[in-house]
Design a protein around this motif. Structure first.
Motif, mmCIF file in Angstrom:
data_model
loop_
_atom_site.group_PDB
_atom_site.id
_atom_site.type_symbol
_atom_site.label_atom_id
_atom_site.label_comp_id
_atom_site.label_asym_id
_atom_site.label_seq_id
_atom_site.Cartn_x
_atom_site.Cartn_y
_atom_site.Cartn_z
ATOM 1 N N TYR A 128 0.831 -1.205 0.000
ATOM 2 C CA TYR A 128 0.000 0.000 0.000
ATOM 3 C C TYR A 128 0.866 1.257 0.000
ATOM 4 C CZ TYR A 128 -3.339 3.583 1.275
ATOM 5 O OH TYR A 128 -4.088 4.739 1.272
ATOM 6 N N ASN A 159 0.592 -0.784 -8.104
ATOM 7 C CA ASN A 159 -0.851 -0.994 -8.032
ATOM 8 C C ASN A 159 -1.172 -2.474 -8.193
ATOM 9 O OD1 ASN A 159 -3.705 -1.160 -9.193
ATOM 10 N ND2 ASN A 159 -3.612 0.962 -8.479
ATOM 11 N N GLU A 160 -0.486 -3.131 -9.107
ATOM 12 C CA GLU A 160 -0.702 -4.562 -9.327
ATOM 13 C C GLU A 160 -0.287 -5.368 -8.100
ATOM 14 O OE1 GLU A 160 -1.783 -8.188 -10.861
ATOM 15 O OE2 GLU A 160 -2.369 -6.182 -11.520
ATOM 16 N N THR A 183 -3.004 -4.929 -5.598
ATOM 17 C CA THR A 183 -4.176 -5.700 -6.021
ATOM 18 C C THR A 183 -3.990 -7.179 -5.716
ATOM 19 O OG1 THR A 183 -4.716 -4.088 -7.743
ATOM 20 C CG2 THR A 183 -5.608 -6.316 -8.024
ATOM 21 N N GLN A 184 -2.811 -7.703 -5.967
ATOM 22 C CA GLN A 184 -2.540 -9.119 -5.689
ATOM 23 C C GLN A 184 -2.619 -9.397 -4.190
ATOM 24 O OE1 GLN A 184 -2.397 -11.632 -7.870
ATOM 25 N NE2 GLN A 184 -2.882 -10.039 -9.354
ATOM 26 N N MET A 224 -4.455 -7.779 -2.025
ATOM 27 C CA MET A 224 -5.866 -7.719 -1.648
ATOM 28 C C MET A 224 -6.614 -8.968 -2.112
ATOM 29 S SD MET A 224 -6.139 -5.165 0.258
ATOM 30 C CE MET A 224 -7.909 -5.323 0.466
ATOM 31 N N LYS A 225 -6.251 -9.511 -3.272
ATOM 32 C CA LYS A 225 -6.863 -10.761 -3.729
ATOM 33 C C LYS A 225 -6.546 -11.892 -2.765
ATOM 34 C CE LYS A 225 -7.175 -9.889 -8.696
ATOM 35 N NZ LYS A 225 -6.688 -10.283 -10.028
#
Length: 135
Positions: free
Chosen positions: A21, A92-93, A96-97, A99-100
């Motif tokens: 983050y 960002n990726e 995102t990973q 958070m997944k």
């Protein structure tokens, strides 16, 4: 319910403190401060909107659409070559990973369903060709 909400708040705080983050936010800030990056992002938005407007027109001018599409591709290429925007995309990726993975863990604990199983992973790493299963 209060315990759940308190735990959710702790999770949110942990997310805000995560390397992923923090790196993402710093990369976004760097991109917003960089004149070239902001110009490219604005140009992309403008060119994409132009293409969408041409596609929505009942009397579409195919020549204008081809030209607008080429202009959009040129801006996309410039964006792909911009190091600051590339860094922003990468961070960002990574976020995102993360958070997944968080959502996958929550789903597994709550429902017993494992996203990895849906993609053919049975939990055993014997003969695995790389599903991403973590021990």
């Amino acid at each position: 319910m209060e315990k759940v909400l308190n735990q959710a708040e702790l999770l949110a705080e942990a997310i805000l403190e995560s390397e992923e983050y923090i790196a993402m936010r710093l990369a976004e800030q760097a991109a917003m401060k960089d004149e070239k990056a902001t110009q490219l992002i604005a140009a992309y938005t403008e060119k994409r909107q132009a293409v969408e407007n041409l596609l929505a027109d009942a009397n579409m001018d195919h020549g204008a659409l081809a030209k607008a599409g080429e202009e959009l591709e040129n801006v996309e290429h410039a964006i792909d070559e911009n190091e600051i925007i590339t860094r922003m995309r990468q961070t960002n990726e990574a976020f995102t990973q993360m958070m997944k993975k968080v959502n996958s863990i929550i789903k597994f604990v709550v429902t017993g369903e494992n996203d990895e199983e849906e993609h053919g992973c049975n939990g055993s790493c014997e003969g695995c060709s790389g599903c991403g299963h973590q021990h």
